[in-house]
Write a protein that holds these residues in place. Structure first.
Motif, mmCIF file in Angstrom:
data_model
loop_
_atom_site.group_PDB
_atom_site.id
_atom_site.type_symbol
_atom_site.label_atom_id
_atom_site.label_comp_id
_atom_site.label_asym_id
_atom_site.label_seq_id
_atom_site.Cartn_x
_atom_site.Cartn_y
_atom_site.Cartn_z
ATOM 1 N N VAL A 214 5.429 6.000 -0.341
ATOM 2 C CA VAL A 214 4.114 5.397 -0.121
ATOM 3 C C VAL A 214 3.685 5.586 1.333
ATOM 4 C CG1 VAL A 214 2.841 3.197 -0.080
ATOM 5 C CG2 VAL A 214 4.299 3.765 -2.036
ATOM 6 N N ALA A 215 4.621 5.388 2.250
ATOM 7 C CA ALA A 215 4.303 5.549 3.674
ATOM 8 C C ALA A 215 3.853 6.977 3.972
ATOM 9 C CB ALA A 215 5.504 5.175 4.533
ATOM 10 N N ALA A 216 4.553 7.948 3.440
ATOM 11 C CA ALA A 216 4.207 9.348 3.699
ATOM 12 C C ALA A 216 2.827 9.676 3.146
ATOM 13 C CB ALA A 216 5.264 10.273 3.088
ATOM 14 N N LEU A 217 2.510 9.153 1.995
ATOM 15 C CA LEU A 217 1.226 9.443 1.374
ATOM 16 C C LEU A 217 0.071 8.796 2.143
ATOM 17 C CD1 LEU A 217 0.627 9.576 -2.382
ATOM 18 C CD2 LEU A 217 -1.091 8.652 -0.877
ATOM 19 N N HIS B 156 -4.048 -3.302 -3.925
ATOM 20 C CA HIS B 156 -3.603 -3.691 -5.269
ATOM 21 C C HIS B 156 -2.079 -3.608 -5.380
ATOM 22 C CE1 HIS B 156 -3.124 -3.894 -9.585
ATOM 23 N NE2 HIS B 156 -2.574 -2.683 -9.573
ATOM 24 N N LEU B 157 -1.489 -2.568 -4.818
ATOM 25 C CA LEU B 157 -0.024 -2.459 -4.852
ATOM 26 C C LEU B 157 0.622 -3.660 -4.159
ATOM 27 C CD1 LEU B 157 0.602 1.345 -4.171
ATOM 28 C CD2 LEU B 157 0.808 0.115 -6.345
ATOM 29 N N ASP C 121 1.142 -4.044 5.394
ATOM 30 C CA ASP C 121 1.184 -5.170 4.462
ATOM 31 C C ASP C 121 2.004 -4.816 3.229
ATOM 32 O OD1 ASP C 121 0.288 -7.831 3.604
ATOM 33 O OD2 ASP C 121 -0.873 -6.726 2.107
ATOM 34 N N TRP C 122 1.790 -3.614 2.684
ATOM 35 C CA TRP C 122 2.574 -3.206 1.511
ATOM 36 C C TRP C 122 4.061 -3.112 1.848
ATOM 37 C CZ3 TRP C 122 5.843 0.745 0.109
ATOM 38 C CH2 TRP C 122 6.258 0.712 -1.219
#
Length: 175
Positions: free
Chosen positions: A38-41, A67-68, A115-116
């Motif tokens: 997720v971080a890379a994206l 949303h995630l 936050d995620w």
């Protein structure tokens, strides 16, 4: 954690695609791996790209990342309650209402990503802290029975689902 994959009957059928999308192998490793994915994206997105919607009426990438985070927190809260033996029925949630109220487009991609990461880190900490017997506890969410064991798989599968949507519908349009 060493959790075995939940069996049908331990979760509402609506979660079957998420359980399937959680992948194989140790679930804690999958959850941890997704942090980098997720971080890379998202770290590579500009603010304009973060506000991108692939079609009218669809969430922006920022909305999707928010949303995630929201879903992760709700799923993990459910795991806490069920894992601690709280049999109080838990309600569902309306993801569209959450998305409107969050106003994700007003936040930076970096803040939403932080936050995620915080939400996922908290999930991992809770999952690692639960005693083995807690995973078999059963509760009720949105009127349906579910065991605590299902929830880490749902978290991983939910994220995997949305990463697929991003790769198939958002990223091609950004190129």
């Amino acid at each position: 954690m060493g959790l075995t994959r939940p069996l049908p009957g331990e979760y509402p059928e609506a979660y079957a695609p998420y359980i399937a999308a959680a992948g194989e192998g140790e679930i804690s490793a999958s959850l941890q791996s997704q942090m980098g994915e997720v971080a890379a994206l998202f770290a590579g997105l500009s603010e304009a790209q973060g506000g991108f919607r692939y079609a009218p009426g669809k969430w922006s990438l920022k909305d999707l990342l928010q949303h995630l985070s929201d879903a992760e927190r709700i799923f993990t809260y459910r795991c806490l309650r069920i894992g601690r033996g709280d049999a109080t029925p838990l309600p569902g949630f309306d993801e569209e209402t959450y998305a409107v109220a969050a106003k994700a487009d007003a936040h930076s991609v970096a803040d939403l990503l932080a936050d995620w990461r915080a939400a996922r880190s908290a999930s991992l900490a809770l999952f690692r802290s639960l005693p083995e017997a807690a995973w078999d506890h059963q509760g009720t969410t949105n009127g349906r029975a579910i065991t605590a064991r299902c929830i880490p798989f749902i978290c991983a599968g939910h994220t995997a689902h949305h990463l697929t949507v991003i790769r198939e519908r958002y990223l091609p349009a950004l190129k």
